[in-house]
Scaffold this active site. Sequence first.
Site, PDB file in Angstrom:
ATOM      1  N   CYS A  57       0.682  -1.137   0.088  1.00  0.00           N
ATOM      2  CA  CYS A  57      -0.107   0.073   0.076  1.00  0.00           C
ATOM      3  C   CYS A  57       0.847   1.217   0.071  1.00  0.00           C
ATOM      4  O   CYS A  57       2.012   1.177   0.283  1.00  0.00           O
ATOM      5  CB  CYS A  57      -0.861   0.007   1.176  1.00  0.00           C
ATOM      6  SG  CYS A  57      -2.094  -1.085   1.325  1.00  0.00           S
TER       7      CYS A  57
ATOM      8  N   CYS B  18      -2.774   4.685   2.662  1.00  0.00           N
ATOM      9  CA  CYS B  18      -3.866   3.790   2.483  1.00  0.00           C
ATOM     10  C   CYS B  18      -5.028   4.140   3.634  1.00  0.00           C
ATOM     11  O   CYS B  18      -4.675   3.997   4.732  1.00  0.00           O
ATOM     12  CB  CYS B  18      -3.680   2.495   2.347  1.00  0.00           C
ATOM     13  SG  CYS B  18      -4.994   1.461   1.823  1.00  0.00           S
TER      14      CYS B  18
ATOM     15  N   CYS C 100      -2.224  -2.935  -3.840  1.00  0.00           N
ATOM     16  CA  CYS C 100      -3.477  -2.770  -3.138  1.00  0.00           C
ATOM     17  C   CYS C 100      -4.596  -2.215  -4.038  1.00  0.00           C
ATOM     18  O   CYS C 100      -4.247  -1.191  -4.785  1.00  0.00           O
ATOM     19  CB  CYS C 100      -3.416  -1.790  -1.804  1.00  0.00           C
ATOM     20  SG  CYS C 100      -4.951  -1.445  -1.224  1.00  0.00           S
TER      21      CYS C 100
ATOM     22  N   CYS D 182      -5.810   1.715  -2.410  1.00  0.00           N
ATOM     23  CA  CYS D 182      -5.007   3.011  -2.604  1.00  0.00           C
ATOM     24  C   CYS D 182      -4.115   3.061  -3.893  1.00  0.00           C
ATOM     25  O   CYS D 182      -3.786   4.183  -4.238  1.00  0.00           O
ATOM     26  CB  CYS D 182      -4.006   3.080  -1.349  1.00  0.00           C
ATOM     27  SG  CYS D 182      -3.024   1.753  -1.307  1.00  0.00           S
TER      28      CYS D 182
HETATM   29 ZN   LIG Z   1      -4.084   0.121   0.324  1.00  0.00          ZN
END
Ligand SMILES: [Zn+2]
Length: 346
Positions: free
Chosen positions: A38, A42, A69, A72
């Site tokens: 991330c 995030c 991810c 994000c």
């Molecule tokens: Zn994330």
Amino acid sequence: MSAAYIMTDDDRWDAVLRRDRALDGRFVTGVLTTGIYCRPSCAARHPKRENVRFFEDGAAARETGLRACKRCLPDEVARDEGAVLAAIAAIKESEEPLALADLADRTGYSPTHFQRVFTRHTGLSPAAYARALREERARQALSEGGRVTDAIYDAGFSGPSRFYENMEGRMGMTASAWVNGGKGVTIHWAVVPTSLGDMLVAATDKGVCRLSFAEGREALEGRFPAADLIEGGDEFSALLEQVVAAVEAPTQGFDHIPIDVKGTAFQEAVWRELRKIPAGETRSYADIAAAVGKPGAVRAAGSANGANNVAVLIPCHRVVRSDGTLGGYAYGLPIKEELLKRETIK
Ligand SMILES: [Zn+2]
């Protein structure tokens, strides 16, 4: 923070915990248990510290088998930044306000996605950003002198009425009084002894425009060179009494005391937040930046805090550093320390 400052993993973890957007793109956070990496900011629930490893960038994280991810989109940081910078440049260059769809079009994002990305980076929607930019330019043109109407058109407002719509209620003094260093404005003032030392209090007919320590008439003249400065005065004395009482016993509150200040849109937003901090409590610079919707602007929040004209009543002394140390104060740390001490004693 010096240029040689090197981030440790503890710093990175702190950034993750406060979801610091300013550090997006500087590193990614890998979560071993979920197999995902991330950006620091995030919005997903924070993983356990022991399951986290930090990586230079997405490529390094992918090498260890982690996936980006979906929430994000950590690999989009550079593209987002490019889009925001391009949009800001377009807003600055354009004579006319640009439609959101038009701006999004230039970046290749959908309007809703672009709006979200822009707001995440700047703390303002594209429309609010353009408005703030116009106000900023008008203020600049005004303080450089010249005719008010010229300044208004130069700043990209369509005309004086639109300008006043934007500015009204934000500045105590009128625009033309401001351009002339307070010309046509009467300011009553006094220096009074307090338990914190000599205190300068000055007020227009709208409210307190300066409260400081160890300053006198000269400093006030520097700020308002064309204003009519009058020492004392009956109505002013009543206000002065309230101000002194508020400084000596800050826990009693001072919302009833009118204030007349002006600053940039951002500064005024910070000052409004400062007024909301209850006596006996403190906030960090990061808290204030987040409260005005610009979590990345911690340093700017610190500057706005320092540009405060009305000490105590706009309680910039209630902002301390994240580690709990006092940070700075325009009138010296002993005064800040003493103010905080008397506020915690109920
Ligand atoms: Zn994330």
